[in-house]
Design a protein around this motif. Structure first.
Motif, PDB file in Angstrom:
ATOM      1  N   TYR A 205       0.817  -1.217   0.000  1.00  0.00           N
ATOM      2  CA  TYR A 205       0.000   0.000   0.000  1.00  0.00           C
ATOM      3  C   TYR A 205       0.853   1.271   0.000  1.00  0.00           C
ATOM      4  N   THR A 210      -3.065   7.577   2.517  1.00  0.00           N
ATOM      5  CA  THR A 210      -3.734   7.155   3.749  1.00  0.00           C
ATOM      6  C   THR A 210      -4.944   8.031   4.065  1.00  0.00           C
ATOM      7  N   LEU A 213      -7.960   6.312   3.088  1.00  0.00           N
ATOM      8  CA  LEU A 213      -8.195   5.011   3.711  1.00  0.00           C
ATOM      9  C   LEU A 213      -8.719   5.222   5.129  1.00  0.00           C
ATOM     10  N   SER A 394      -8.447  -3.226   4.435  1.00  0.00           N
ATOM     11  CA  SER A 394      -7.090  -3.655   4.124  1.00  0.00           C
ATOM     12  C   SER A 394      -6.567  -4.682   5.106  1.00  0.00           C
ATOM     13  N   SER A 397      -0.598  -3.223   6.013  1.00  0.00           N
ATOM     14  CA  SER A 397      -0.316  -1.973   6.722  1.00  0.00           C
ATOM     15  C   SER A 397      -0.384  -0.783   5.771  1.00  0.00           C
ATOM     16  N   LYS A 398      -0.856   0.338   6.289  1.00  0.00           N
ATOM     17  CA  LYS A 398      -0.785   1.595   5.551  1.00  0.00           C
ATOM     18  C   LYS A 398       0.689   2.003   5.427  1.00  0.00           C
ATOM     19  N   ARG A 399       0.954   2.905   4.490  1.00  0.00           N
ATOM     20  CA  ARG A 399       2.354   3.217   4.206  1.00  0.00           C
ATOM     21  C   ARG A 399       3.054   3.890   5.388  1.00  0.00           C
TER      22      ARG A 399
END
Length: 452
Positions: A205, A210, A213, A394, A397-399
């Motif tokens: 990702y 973010t 998201l 998701s 993990s988010k960035r």
């Protein structure tokens, strides 16, 4: 000396396969098939290992792009020792058997000999399994070195693991597919507490903003509101899911929302191998870190998609169909169902996760009511009459969370894998900006990286 050589999964989300030569002990991290390719093209380039030491295969989890090339690898290197978590071993027994029928439809056996059910049975029996945080030793007849290894819960799907390797005072941590945030069923990942020298991190990702998201619970609320809106007007909803992971998370989410009267109660349709995998989730609910431990997925009322005489039955009364594949790959249940759904003006297709840009699922996810789309080169263009909504539940993990792993583990060197170029660039530049002096490598397939 440490040699790192990716044979797939570098600069792409494809056939993940990472080779490590640690002081003469050869370790393979993951062994997947590329989901968008067939035949030899879908496999890692095993021949590049012929003159290298090969001792172990450690599998981070049982998704196709991390596991399904394993039978082909073992045919070529039958001496390799395989180690997974117990849950990954249990899921692999189901998914590798299931893959045989799919491969036979896709592959000319004159080009690529497909493994048999008996070979899968033998392979599964040969897998040694280790629980989370159970230390184990890797060694080789060709080396006096020893490597200490340990699995950490990666929070991605059942049995998913980050892999810690320690030797000569150095430590390497491979994230696998990692999710630091909680889902409906699975809690977030656990990380080592000690400093790491080399971090091998996924970047799935990395390109996703973010800000776009939501956290899981906010997304559940949006999803529930949209779901009830479609159902209350008499429509049915198709949700393409991966049979492993996404099905179990979405099934539990929908059921819990129905019990709280946040989603109107209707029939839920599922099918196939996903229901068997759900039983593995049930069996292990007290063994792994899990939310909703009292919830048994197999107790949730479900109707079988494969027992339908005609897809039109799904539109007689409102319902929710959870069908694989998650990216609506050609010839799968979700692909076939989507063709019917696209023509139903009161119904909807809800996507709930990542879509490879080259898949039919991505074409549908980018479309809106009134558009004219073509799912494959063999299909005619069709008008989109149903509603299309995209949700991001998701399992990765988010960035910013991936960058936070660098802050916690304090690695000197970072290798970025399992992502597209834009995402790798974002994460790499963010690490260099926040942590000056770190050495960041954007891995490339078939190009080795050497460390002292």
């Amino acid at each position: 000396m440490i040699e790192f050589l990716p044979l797939g999964g570098a600069g792409e989300i494809g056939a993940n396969f990472y080779y490590l030569n640690n002081n003469g002990i050869g370790i393979i991290l993951d062994c997947g098939m590329h989901p968008q390719k067939t035949g030899f093209d879908s496999l890692p380039k095993f021949d590049l290992l012929i003159d290298k030491p090969t001792d172990y295969v450690l599998i981070s989890h049982a998704h196709q792009d991390h596991l399904n090339a394993l039978p082909f690898l073992i045919k070529k290197f039958p001496h390799l020792k395989i180690i997974t978590t117990p849950q990954t071993r249990a899921v692999a027994e189901l998914t590798l058997h299931n893959a045989i029928a799919i491969l036979k439809r896709q592959v000319d056996e004159r080009e690529l000999e497909i493994y048999s059910r008996e070979e899968v049975d033998l392979l599964i029996k040969s897998i040694n399994y280790k629980s989370y945080n159970e230390k184990f030793t890797l060694n080789s007849l060709n080396s006096t070195a020893e490597i200490q290894a340990e699995f950490y819960d990666a929070g991605h799907i059942i049995g998913s693991a980050g892999i810690l390797l320690g030797f000569n005072g150095k430590k390497i941590f491979f994230t696998g597919d990692i999710n630091l945030s909680s889902q409906t069923l699975l809690s977030g990942a656990n990380l080592p507490s000690e400093k790491i020298d080399i971090l091998i991190s996924e970047t799935t990702y990395g390109a996703a903003d973010t800000k776009l998201l939501n956290n899981w619970q906010i997304e559940v609320e949006k999803f529930s509101h949209s779901t009830s809106k479609i159902i209350n007007r008499g429509g049915s909803i198709l949700i393409p899911v991966f049979a492993l992971g996404k099905l179990q998370e979405m099934l539990s989410t929908i059921w819990l929302q129905m019990k709280q009267n946040k989603i109107t109660t209707v029939d839920i349709y599922t099918a196939g191998i996903g229901n068997k995998i759900s039983r593995i989730y049930d069996y292990n609910r007290y063994v792994v870190e899990r939310n909703q431990r009292e919830l048994l997925l197999s107790d949730i009322p479900q109707r079988n998609l494969n027992e339908l005489n005609d897809f039109s039955e799904l539109f007689k009364f409102p319902c929710i169909a959870l069908a694989s594949s998650g990216m609506m790959i050609e010839s799968t249940n979700s692909f076939m169902l989507a063709k019917s759904w696209l023509q139903k003006k009161d119904s909807a297709i809800f996507t709930v996760g990542y879509m490879d840009p080259l898949t039919p699922g991505s074409i549908i996810a980018r479309s809106r009511k009134g558009d004219k789309i073509q799912l494959t080169d063999k299909d005619e263009k069709v008008n989109v009459k149903c509603e299309i909504k995209n949700f991001r539940f998701s399992a990765h993990s988010k960035r910013e969370e991936l960058v936070s792993i660098v802050k916690k583990l304090k690695p000197d060197k970072i290798i970025l894998v399992h992502g597209e170029k834009e995402g790798i660039n974002w994460i790499g530049s963010s690490i260099l900006e926040q942590f000056p002096g770190k050495k960041v490598h954007a891995a490339e397939n078939f190009k080795q990286i050497i460390f002292d």
